[in-house]
Design a protein around this motif. Structure first.
Motif, PDB file in Angstrom:
ATOM      1  N   LEU A 228       1.370  -2.007   8.705  1.00  7.27           N
ATOM      2  CA  LEU A 228      -0.087  -2.118   8.560  1.00  7.27           C
ATOM      3  C   LEU A 228      -0.626  -3.079   9.616  1.00  7.27           C
ATOM      4  O   LEU A 228      -0.267  -4.259   9.626  1.00  7.27           O
TER       5      LEU A 228
ATOM      6  N   HIS B  91      -4.961   7.372  -1.775  1.00  8.20           N
ATOM      7  CA  HIS B  91      -4.727   8.788  -1.583  1.00  8.20           C
ATOM      8  C   HIS B  91      -4.784   9.547  -2.904  1.00  8.20           C
ATOM      9  O   HIS B  91      -4.780   8.940  -3.983  1.00  8.20           O
TER      10      HIS B  91
ATOM     11  N   HIS C 277       0.819  -1.217   0.000  1.00  8.91           N
ATOM     12  CA  HIS C 277       0.000   0.000   0.000  1.00  8.91           C
ATOM     13  C   HIS C 277       0.855   1.270   0.000  1.00  8.91           C
ATOM     14  O   HIS C 277       0.396   2.340   0.391  1.00  8.91           O
ATOM     15  N   ASN C 278       2.127   1.139  -0.434  1.00  8.55           N
ATOM     16  CA  ASN C 278       3.056   2.277  -0.429  1.00  8.55           C
ATOM     17  C   ASN C 278       3.108   2.923   0.953  1.00  8.55           C
ATOM     18  O   ASN C 278       3.124   4.144   1.097  1.00  8.55           O
ATOM     19  N   SER C 279       3.165   2.087   1.982  1.00 11.25           N
ATOM     20  CA  SER C 279       3.183   2.573   3.366  1.00 11.25           C
ATOM     21  C   SER C 279       4.567   3.060   3.793  1.00 11.25           C
ATOM     22  O   SER C 279       4.690   3.764   4.799  1.00 11.25           O
TER      23      SER C 279
ATOM     24  N   ASP D 275       2.463   9.407   0.215  1.00 11.75           N
ATOM     25  CA  ASP D 275       2.463   7.979   0.457  1.00 11.75           C
ATOM     26  C   ASP D 275       1.111   7.421   0.026  1.00 11.75           C
ATOM     27  O   ASP D 275       0.251   8.140  -0.479  1.00 11.75           O
ATOM     28  N   GLY D 276       0.908   6.137   0.234  1.00 11.96           N
ATOM     29  CA  GLY D 276      -0.341   5.509  -0.169  1.00 11.96           C
ATOM     30  C   GLY D 276      -0.395   5.248  -1.673  1.00 11.96           C
ATOM     31  O   GLY D 276       0.532   5.554  -2.422  1.00 11.96           O
TER      32      GLY D 276
ATOM     33  N   GLU E  50      -8.793  -0.859   5.811  1.00 15.45           N
ATOM     34  CA  GLU E  50      -7.393  -0.423   5.840  1.00 15.45           C
ATOM     35  C   GLU E  50      -6.894  -0.122   4.430  1.00 15.45           C
ATOM     36  O   GLU E  50      -6.204   0.883   4.199  1.00 15.45           O
ATOM     37  N   LEU E  51      -7.243  -0.982   3.480  1.00 18.08           N
ATOM     38  CA  LEU E  51      -6.826  -0.760   2.097  1.00 18.08           C
ATOM     39  C   LEU E  51      -7.377   0.565   1.582  1.00 18.08           C
ATOM     40  O   LEU E  51      -6.650   1.370   0.977  1.00 18.08           O
TER      41      LEU E  51
ATOM     42  N   TRP F 254      -5.630   3.729   2.590  1.00 17.91           N
ATOM     43  CA  TRP F 254      -4.351   4.034   1.952  1.00 17.91           C
ATOM     44  C   TRP F 254      -4.513   4.466   0.502  1.00 17.91           C
ATOM     45  O   TRP F 254      -3.512   4.665  -0.198  1.00 17.91           O
TER      46      TRP F 254
ATOM     47  N   ARG G  95       4.461   2.583  10.842  1.00 25.99           N
ATOM     48  CA  ARG G  95       3.963   2.452   9.479  1.00 25.99           C
ATOM     49  C   ARG G  95       3.708   0.995   9.084  1.00 25.99           C
ATOM     50  O   ARG G  95       3.428   0.720   7.922  1.00 25.99           O
TER      51      ARG G  95
END
Length: 317
Positions: free
Chosen positions: A47, A187, A23-25, A193-194, A181-182, A185, A45
């Motif tokens: 998840l 954005h 998720h590009n976290s 991020d995300g 949660e998905l 993220w 960070r």
């Protein structure tokens, strides 16, 4: 031999943050200690639902470490790698210490140049097959980092993987916390991020062979179905301890940069790894003693956009 300095740290971190993460976290931190560049997991960070065990965080930090290694090699100061060097500090995943100085090799230069262009391509690929020579390069890239890469050949193998991956995807879609949660993220395109909404693939259709995460509401154009016989690769390592997952992350990044350098595109399929029963099925289907860590879809596709990253100063510890 002199240790690394702040300029080395910044170069390593600037390359490291371009690694992929779930998720590009971006769950990593970089620091300079006793002349070594260290890559740490950032617990803030990780998840909490999709990565309860920290597997994805360790994979991401391993990938970041491989980018950092290339950046240090480009400065003529290649690193010696120590994975999880301090049991008393579990968040410290990789320590890079200066090795003998030498110029970067041509291979290192090519892979370093690919860092800025590597990104996940979730759109349909063209039907052109990946040449056998390129397939060998990808297998060798994984092997050189103590991993293995199995390329699924033939519709029987693809259909078996599709069944395992699809079943895992359905399990995850029924998990409300996972889906929430998905979505959290997803954005705007200019977020640091995300997953940018524009980076998602078109909405999945019932006839698709492989599962796709839903990152938006864009429908595919006429004649833009996903390739009927995709090249699917399974990356794995001998063990499944945290150190093994960091090693897998380094191998993953070398494979992805080799994909980019060869003019190919790739997207990652993690659902069959995230669901334990599906992962066990996948492992048994490969007849491997090791543990699969990620699946990749590889092929030729239209150029896309790299996803945003936080400023390097945000990840320096």
């Amino acid at each position: 031999m002199n240790g690394y300095d702040n300029a080395d740290l910044r170069a390593a971190a600037s390359a490291g943050i371009r690694a992929p993460s779930m998720h590009n976290s971006q769950p990593w931190l970089f620091r300079l200690r006793d002349g070594a560049v260290e890559i740490l997991a950032d617990p803030a960070r990780q998840l909490p639902v999709a990565d309860r065990t920290g597997w994805a965080t360790r994979l991401a930090c391993g990938a970041a470490a491989y980018n950092a290694r290339l950046a240090l090699a480009m400065r003529g100061r290649p690193a010696e790698v120590d994975v999880r060097p301090s049991p008393a500090e579990p968040e410290l995943l990789v320590r890079l210490s200066p090795g003998p100085e030498r110029p970067a090799t041509y291979a290192e230069q090519a892979l370093h140049a690919a860092i800025a262009h590597r990104h996940s391509n979730r759109a349909p690929f063209w039907p052109d097959p990946v040449p056998s020579g390129t397939r060998i390069r990808l297998i060798e890239a994984a092997h050189s980092e103590s991993a293995w890469l199995d390329l699924l050949v033939g519709m029987t193998a693809l259909a078996g993987f599709s069944e395992v991956a699809g079943s895992a995807d359905r399990v995850l879609r029924r998990d409300d916390r996972y889906q929430a949660e998905l979505i959290a993220w997803l954005h705007a395109d200019d977020a640091p991020d995300g997953i940018p909404v524009s980076a998602g693939g078109p909405l999945p259709e019932s006839h698709d062979l492989l599962p796709q995460r839903i990152f938006g509401n864009r429908r595919r154009g006429p004649g833009r179905d996903y390739e009927p016989e995709p090249l699917v690769a399974i990356l794995g390592v001998a063990g499944d301890l945290p150190a093994d997952q960091v090693i897998a992350g380094q191998a993953l990044q070398k494979v992805l940069l080799t994909v980019t350098d060869a003019g190919l595109a790739a997207s990652m399929i993690s659902q069959p790894i995230e669901v334990p029963t599906a992962r066990d099925q996948l492992r048994r289907s490969l007849s491997r003693n090791g543990y699969p860590q990620l699946a990749l879809r590889i092929g030729y596709g239209a150029a896309g956009q790299t996803t945003p990253r936080r400023d390097v100063t945000d990840v320096l510890s």
